[in-house]
Design an enzyme around this catalytic site. Structure first.
Site, short mmCIF file in Angstrom:
data_model
loop_
_atom_site.label_atom_id
_atom_site.label_comp_id
_atom_site.label_asym_id
_atom_site.label_seq_id
_atom_site.Cartn_x
_atom_site.Cartn_y
_atom_site.Cartn_z
N ASP A 1 0.85 -1.18 0.00
CA ASP A 1 0.00 0.00 0.00
C ASP A 1 0.90 1.24 0.00
OD1 ASP A 1 -2.29 1.67 0.41
OD2 ASP A 1 -1.83 1.69 2.55
N ASP B 1 -0.19 5.16 0.97
CA ASP B 1 -0.41 6.08 2.09
C ASP B 1 -0.49 5.33 3.41
OD1 ASP B 1 -1.08 8.91 0.85
OD2 ASP B 1 -2.03 7.41 -0.42
N ASP C 1 -2.08 -0.46 5.74
CA ASP C 1 -2.48 0.09 7.04
C ASP C 1 -3.98 0.34 7.16
OD1 ASP C 1 -2.74 3.58 6.93
OD2 ASP C 1 -2.39 2.36 5.15
#
Length: 271
Positions: free
Chosen positions: A32, A34, A215
């Site tokens: 991922d 961000d 996240d």
């Protein structure tokens, strides 16, 4: 899903166990952006890679298949990362691009772009009176950011989104860190995108270990998709929540340390 407190640290509690699970297998990495490769920042356009993380990714891609999987638009994601030789999956996997011009765009999603256009106009009108609310149009979604909205008015933002979706039943709402995503209501997400890339890269066999780092709530689809055949590592950040991941990393700095561990495993060094 496992409660966060039961997910062991990939770097501390279970480092050797993790390396044993990788032994003798080709690792394929899905990352991922961000909150994983770049910290969460107040303005999404400021989420740039650090020099150290960029150097780590450059070296990592020399030793492993690497894909960056993000909710960001594909051109924006590619511009932020700026690396050749990796796969990019933008808009939560609705559009994918690989080295050598290989590309994929979900046909069902493309058919709903006009409906997203209409929803965008309605969202803009409905959110106009809520200070701090911000729309971000992507090719296959409309992001409604409410990070800068007064705490007491966050519910108003969601009510506007829900009202628009009630008029557009072919669209759906997903959540993230202080953002709502309005997307085509299709059974496609980051986990499906990872499976597509594994097939495209011919990495579906038992000799391959897919490893996904993320996240956000949208990354849970990938963690679930890889249960029993790969590994999921959740980046905790400041929020604790249930997760389907196998291991945890504390923050972006620990992500970089983990990636450097993989580079060392492959006999490389970060320059």
């Amino acid at each position: 899903m496992r409660p966060m407190r039961e997910v062991p640290s990939a770097l501390l509690a279970r480092r050797e166990e993790l390396l044993r699970r990788m032994a003798g297998r080709q690792v394929a990495l899905f990352l991922d952006y961000d909150g994983t490769l770049s910290p969460i920042v107040p303005n999404p356009e400021d989420a740039r890679l650090s020099d150290a993380m960029r150097a780590t990714l450059v070296t990592l891609a020399r030793h492993y298949p690497v894909a960056i999987v993000s909710g960001r638009d594909l051109p924006v994601l590619r511009g932020f990362v700026g690396l050749e030789g990796v796969y990019y999956a933008g808009s939560h996997g609705f559009e994918i691009e690989g080295p050598g011009g290989q590309s994929f765009e979900l046909e069902e999603g493309r058919a709903l772009v006009p409906e997203l256009d209409a929803a965008q106009k309605e969202l803009a009108a409905g959110l106009e009176a809520i200070p701090g609310a911000k729309l971000e149009r992507k090719r296959f979604s409309v992001a409604v950011h409410w990070r800068h909205v007064e705490v007491g008015r966050a519910g108003e933002v969601e009510r506007v989104v829900d009202a628009v979706l009630a008029r557009h039943p072919r669209l759906r709402k997903s959540g993230g860190k202080k953002v709502f995503e309005v997307q085509p209501d299709i059974d496609w997400h980051k986990g499906r995108a990872v499976q597509w890339m594994l097939r495209a890269l011919r990495l579906e066999g038992e000799a391959v270990l897919p490893v996904y780092l993320g996240d956000d709530l949208t990354d849970e689809d990938a963690f679930k998709e890889l249960e029993g055949r790969g590994l999921g590592l959740v980046v905790r950040g400041e929020v604790e929540r249930p997760t389907a991941a196998d291991y945890a990393l504390a923050d972006v700095d620990e992500v970089r340390q983990f990636l450097e561990l993989l580079i060392t495993r492959a006999g490389g060094t970060v320059r």
